[in-house]
Design a protein around this motif. Sequence first.
Motif, PDB file in Angstrom:
ATOM      1  N   VAL A  55      47.872  45.329  32.473  1.00 18.23           N
ATOM      2  CA  VAL A  55      46.738  44.522  31.764  1.00 18.23           C
ATOM      3  C   VAL A  55      46.234  43.565  32.665  1.00 18.23           C
ATOM      4  CG1 VAL A  55      46.356  43.262  29.982  1.00 18.23           C
ATOM      5  CG2 VAL A  55      47.551  45.134  29.502  1.00 18.23           C
ATOM      6  N   ARG A  56      47.220  42.826  33.328  1.00 17.44           N
ATOM      7  CA  ARG A  56      46.799  41.543  34.471  1.00 17.44           C
ATOM      8  C   ARG A  56      45.933  42.425  35.368  1.00 17.44           C
ATOM      9  NH1 ARG A  56      51.318  37.287  34.248  1.00 17.44           N
ATOM     10  NH2 ARG A  56      49.986  36.263  36.079  1.00 17.44           N
ATOM     11  N   ASN A  57      46.522  43.386  35.989  1.00 21.09           N
ATOM     12  CA  ASN A  57      45.752  44.064  37.010  1.00 21.09           C
ATOM     13  C   ASN A  57      44.459  44.506  36.672  1.00 21.09           C
ATOM     14  OD1 ASN A  57      45.504  45.148  39.514  1.00 21.09           O
ATOM     15  ND2 ASN A  57      46.201  47.399  38.883  1.00 21.09           N
ATOM     16  N   HIS A  58      43.943  45.046  35.398  1.00 17.74           N
ATOM     17  CA  HIS A  58      42.884  45.526  35.036  1.00 17.74           C
ATOM     18  C   HIS A  58      41.887  44.276  34.707  1.00 17.74           C
ATOM     19  CE1 HIS A  58      43.399  49.616  34.254  1.00 17.74           C
ATOM     20  NE2 HIS A  58      44.493  49.330  33.654  1.00 17.74           N
ATOM     21  N   PHE A  59      42.694  43.028  34.479  1.00 16.82           N
ATOM     22  CA  PHE A  59      41.628  41.981  34.369  1.00 16.82           C
ATOM     23  C   PHE A  59      41.171  41.546  35.637  1.00 16.82           C
ATOM     24  CE2 PHE A  59      43.732  40.530  29.982  1.00 16.82           C
ATOM     25  CZ  PHE A  59      42.852  41.256  29.435  1.00 16.82           C
ATOM     26  N   LEU A  60      42.226  41.645  36.536  1.00 20.15           N
ATOM     27  CA  LEU A  60      41.870  41.080  38.069  1.00 20.15           C
ATOM     28  C   LEU A  60      40.776  42.025  38.480  1.00 20.15           C
ATOM     29  CD1 LEU A  60      42.516  39.331  40.597  1.00 20.15           C
ATOM     30  CD2 LEU A  60      44.177  41.040  41.139  1.00 20.15           C
ATOM     31  N   LYS A  61      40.855  43.260  38.346  1.00 20.44           N
ATOM     32  CA  LYS A  61      40.000  44.178  39.022  1.00 20.44           C
ATOM     33  C   LYS A  61      38.389  43.972  38.086  1.00 20.44           C
ATOM     34  CE  LYS A  61      42.811  48.032  40.158  1.00 20.44           C
ATOM     35  NZ  LYS A  61      43.104  49.378  39.978  1.00 20.44           N
ATOM     36  N   GLU A  62      38.611  43.710  36.961  1.00 15.51           N
ATOM     37  CA  GLU A  62      37.240  43.316  36.217  1.00 15.51           C
ATOM     38  C   GLU A  62      36.476  42.025  36.860  1.00 15.51           C
ATOM     39  OE1 GLU A  62      34.581  42.863  32.838  1.00 15.51           O
ATOM     40  OE2 GLU A  62      35.659  44.526  33.505  1.00 15.51           O
ATOM     41  N   LEU A  63      37.508  41.009  37.134  1.00 15.60           N
ATOM     42  CA  LEU A  63      36.953  39.800  37.736  1.00 15.60           C
ATOM     43  C   LEU A  63      36.079  40.187  39.146  1.00 15.60           C
ATOM     44  CD1 LEU A  63      39.794  36.968  36.986  1.00 15.60           C
ATOM     45  CD2 LEU A  63      37.305  37.241  36.188  1.00 15.60           C
ATOM     46  N   GLU A  64      36.935  41.040  39.828  1.00 19.09           N
ATOM     47  CA  GLU A  64      36.548  41.428  41.052  1.00 19.09           C
ATOM     48  C   GLU A  64      35.023  42.288  41.029  1.00 19.09           C
ATOM     49  OE1 GLU A  64      39.867  43.024  42.868  1.00 19.09           O
ATOM     50  OE2 GLU A  64      40.857  41.230  43.592  1.00 19.09           O
ATOM     51  N   LYS A  65      35.111  43.217  40.143  1.00 21.82           N
ATOM     52  CA  LYS A  65      33.885  44.043  39.816  1.00 21.82           C
ATOM     53  C   LYS A  65      32.701  43.123  39.595  1.00 21.82           C
ATOM     54  CE  LYS A  65      32.517  48.079  37.568  1.00 21.82           C
ATOM     55  NZ  LYS A  65      32.958  49.186  36.618  1.00 21.82           N
ATOM     56  N   TRP A  66      32.736  42.456  38.650  1.00 21.89           N
ATOM     57  CA  TRP A  66      31.861  41.537  38.365  1.00 21.89           C
ATOM     58  C   TRP A  66      31.522  40.060  38.506  1.00 21.89           C
ATOM     59  CZ3 TRP A  66      28.186  44.922  36.478  1.00 21.89           C
ATOM     60  CH2 TRP A  66      28.615  46.177  35.918  1.00 21.89           C
ATOM     61  N   SER A  67      32.127  40.194  39.914  1.00 17.07           N
ATOM     62  CA  SER A  67      32.412  38.414  40.283  1.00 17.07           C
ATOM     63  C   SER A  67      31.128  37.784  40.213  1.00 17.07           C
ATOM     64  CB  SER A  67      32.830  38.734  41.850  1.00 17.07           C
ATOM     65  OG  SER A  67      31.970  39.116  42.651  1.00 17.07           O
ATOM     66  N   ASP A  68      29.884  38.154  40.662  1.00 18.98           N
ATOM     67  CA  ASP A  68      28.806  37.638  40.444  1.00 18.98           C
ATOM     68  C   ASP A  68      28.335  37.077  39.230  1.00 18.98           C
ATOM     69  OD1 ASP A  68      28.140  37.746  43.307  1.00 18.98           O
ATOM     70  OD2 ASP A  68      26.998  39.381  42.996  1.00 18.98           O
ATOM     71  N   GLU A  69      28.627  37.666  38.019  1.00 13.94           N
ATOM     72  CA  GLU A  69      28.484  37.490  36.672  1.00 13.94           C
ATOM     73  C   GLU A  69      29.444  36.457  36.454  1.00 13.94           C
ATOM     74  OE1 GLU A  69      28.140  40.414  37.802  1.00 13.94           O
ATOM     75  OE2 GLU A  69      26.296  41.349  37.355  1.00 13.94           O
ATOM     76  N   TYR A  70      30.685  36.833  36.618  1.00 12.83           N
ATOM     77  CA  TYR A  70      31.625  35.825  36.211  1.00 12.83           C
ATOM     78  C   TYR A  70      31.636  34.339  37.022  1.00 12.83           C
ATOM     79  CZ  TYR A  70      34.226  38.944  33.202  1.00 12.83           C
ATOM     80  OH  TYR A  70      34.791  39.901  32.492  1.00 12.83           O
ATOM     81  N   ILE A  71      31.028  34.253  38.128  1.00  8.23           N
ATOM     82  CA  ILE A  71      30.847  33.118  38.810  1.00  8.23           C
ATOM     83  C   ILE A  71      29.799  32.314  38.039  1.00  8.23           C
ATOM     84  CG2 ILE A  71      29.833  31.986  40.917  1.00  8.23           C
ATOM     85  CD1 ILE A  71      30.948  34.344  42.455  1.00  8.23           C
TER      86      ILE A  71
END
Length: 76
Positions: free
Chosen positions: A36-52
């Motif tokens: 689950v933590r890994n999936h969250f990490l991948k989500e942050l990386e995939k959509w990094s511009d939006e999360y920034i």
Amino acid sequence: MHDFIENIINVKPDGNYGYRAIAAVLGMGEDSWSLVRNHFLKELEKWSDEYIDLLGGIDRLEELKQSLLVDGLSMV
């Protein structure tokens, strides 16, 4: 309140209990908390511009990404 709860899952009360609860509810088994933590990490990386934009800067994004790494293991 219990009348409205369909399923109660007691997870191990360690520092990963939130991730354990999510894994258990998703049917992965609570020991899959690191996935689950890994999936969250991948989500942050995939959509990094939006999360920034959402989080208010790259520093906060990097802080969150670091918090998702599992201690004692290489990157999950």
